[in-house]
Design an enzyme around this catalytic site. Structure first.
Site, PDB file in Angstrom:
ATOM      1  N   THR A  95       0.839  -1.199   0.000  1.00 34.98           N
ATOM      2  CA  THR A  95       0.000   0.000   0.000  1.00 34.98           C
ATOM      3  C   THR A  95       0.877   1.254   0.000  1.00 34.98           C
ATOM      4  OG1 THR A  95      -0.071   0.105   2.404  1.00 34.98           O
ATOM      5  CG2 THR A  95      -1.787  -1.220   1.323  1.00 34.98           C
ATOM      6  N   HIS A  97       1.345   3.439   2.282  1.00 37.36           N
ATOM      7  CA  HIS A  97       1.641   3.980   3.614  1.00 37.36           C
ATOM      8  C   HIS A  97       2.968   4.709   3.645  1.00 37.36           C
ATOM      9  CE1 HIS A  97       4.110   0.311   3.764  1.00 37.36           C
ATOM     10  NE2 HIS A  97       4.841   0.986   4.621  1.00 37.36           N
TER      11      HIS A  97
HETATM   12  N1  RBF Z   1       7.091   2.625  10.514  1.00 35.31           N
HETATM   13  C1  RBF Z   1       8.369   2.598  10.093  1.00 35.31           C
HETATM   14  O1  RBF Z   1       9.246   3.194  10.703  1.00 35.31           O
HETATM   15  N2  RBF Z   1       8.700   1.888   8.948  1.00 35.31           N
HETATM   16  C2  RBF Z   1       7.797   1.229   8.203  1.00 35.31           C
HETATM   17  O2  RBF Z   1       8.182   0.612   7.195  1.00 35.31           O
HETATM   18  C3  RBF Z   1       6.428   1.269   8.626  1.00 35.31           C
HETATM   19  N3  RBF Z   1       5.481   0.647   7.908  1.00 35.31           N
HETATM   20  C4  RBF Z   1       4.186   0.768   8.274  1.00 35.31           C
HETATM   21  C5  RBF Z   1       3.169   0.202   7.479  1.00 35.31           C
HETATM   22  C6  RBF Z   1       1.842   0.381   7.824  1.00 35.31           C
HETATM   23  C7  RBF Z   1       0.779  -0.198   6.943  1.00 35.31           C
HETATM   24  C8  RBF Z   1       1.506   1.109   8.980  1.00 35.31           C
HETATM   25  C9  RBF Z   1       0.046   1.334   9.370  1.00 35.31           C
HETATM   26  C10 RBF Z   1       2.484   1.642   9.782  1.00 35.31           C
HETATM   27  C11 RBF Z   1       3.830   1.476   9.448  1.00 35.31           C
HETATM   28  N4  RBF Z   1       4.829   2.024  10.240  1.00 35.31           N
HETATM   29  C12 RBF Z   1       6.126   1.989   9.807  1.00 35.31           C
HETATM   30  C13 RBF Z   1       4.527   2.611  11.574  1.00 35.31           C
HETATM   31  C14 RBF Z   1       4.275   4.102  11.544  1.00 35.31           C
HETATM   32  O3  RBF Z   1       5.514   4.810  11.391  1.00 35.31           O
HETATM   33  C15 RBF Z   1       3.623   4.542  12.864  1.00 35.31           C
HETATM   34  O4  RBF Z   1       4.399   4.091  13.956  1.00 35.31           O
HETATM   35  C16 RBF Z   1       2.201   4.006  13.036  1.00 35.31           C
HETATM   36  O5  RBF Z   1       1.433   4.293  11.894  1.00 35.31           O
HETATM   37  C17 RBF Z   1       1.518   4.640  14.293  1.00 35.31           C
HETATM   38  O6  RBF Z   1       1.423   6.060  14.154  1.00 35.31           O
END
Ligand code: RBF
Length: 173
Positions: A95, A97
Site C-alpha cells: 500500500t 503507507h
Molecule cells: N514505521 C516505520 O518506521 N517503517 C515502516 O516501514 C512502517 N510501515 C508501516 C506500514 C503500515 C501499513 C503502517 C500502518 C504503519 C507502518 N509504520 C512503519 C509505523 C508508523 O511509522 C507509525 O508508527 C504508526 O502508523 C503509528 O502512528
C-alpha cells in the site's frame, strides 16, 4: 545511481568541525530495528569520533518513523540541544503507507527546523525493499547514520559561527 556517486560516508575527516562543545538529540524509530540500530550505531559513533561527549548526546526511541517528528518536538522541550537527528527506515509495501509517512516526516522536520531555528536532520531511509535499506545501513552505499551525524555537526557549527562578509570561499567538497 546518485548515491553511488556521492557516498558521503566516505567523507574527509579533516573537513568536519569539532563537536566537543555541541549537544545532540537522537530520535530513533523502532520499526525495522535491525536497520535503525545500525543507523544509530553509525550516527552515535561518528558524533563521538568528532568530539561529542556521550553525556551531551540524548537518545529517544519512538515506535515508528511517523512518530519521529513528535519525538523530536518532545526532546526539544526537554533538552536545549544544538541539533536533532531523526533516524528511521520506511520500506515500501503493498500500500502507499510509505508515501504518507515519508511526506509527514519530511514536512514535519522542515517545520521543526524553521520554527526552532535548529537543524533537524532527515535520517530516514525510504527504500523499495529491505536489501536497499541494508545497503544504506552499513552496506555497499555506506551508512546514512554516519552521514546524518556529519550533517548535524556541520549545521550546528554553521549556527554557532557568525557569518562574515568579504571572504571568497572555495565551493565544493
Ligand atoms: N514505521 C516505520 O518506521 N517503517 C515502516 O516501514 C512502517 N510501515 C508501516 C506500514 C503500515 C501499513 C503502517 C500502518 C504503519 C507502518 N509504520 C512503519 C509505523 C508508523 O511509522 C507509525 O508508527 C504508526 O502508523 C503509528 O502512528
Amino acid at each position: 545511481m546518485a548515491s553511488a556517486l556521492k557516498n558521503l560516508s566516505a567523507y574527509n575527516d579533516t573537513d568536519v568541525p569539532n563537536a566537543e562543545e555541541m549537544t545532540f538529540g537522537l530520535v530513533v524509530a523502532e520499526w525495522n530495528t535491525h536497520i535503525t540500530h545500525a543507523l544509530y550505531e553509525g550516527c552515535y559513533n561518528t558524533l563521538v569520533k568528532h568530539g561529542a561527549k556521550p553525556e551531551n548526546i540524548y537518545t529517544m526511541q519512538v515506535p515508528g518513523s511517523f512518530e519521529l517528528t513528535a519525538g523530536a518536538r518532545i526532546l526539544n522541550g526537554q533538552q536545549n540541544v544544538d541539533a536533532v537527528i531523526c533516524l528511521g527506515c520506511v520500506i515500501k509495501g503493498e500500500t502507499s503507507h510509505d508515501e504518507y509517512i515519508n511526506q509527514a516526516v519530511a514536512i514535519g522536520l522542515t517545520n521543526l527546523g524553521l520554527t526552532t531555528g535548529k537543524p533537524h536532520i532527515f535520517g530516514l531511509i525510504t527504500t523499495n525493499n529491505e536489501q536497499q535499506a541494508l545497503d544504506r545501513a552499513g552496506g555497499k552505499h555506506g551508512n546514512k547514520g554516519v552521514e546524518s551525524a556529519i550533517t548535524a555537526i556541520r549545521m550546528a557549527f554553521l549556527k554557532k559561527t557568525p557569518i562574515k562578509g568579504k571572504e571568497k570561499r572555495a565551493i565544493g567538497f
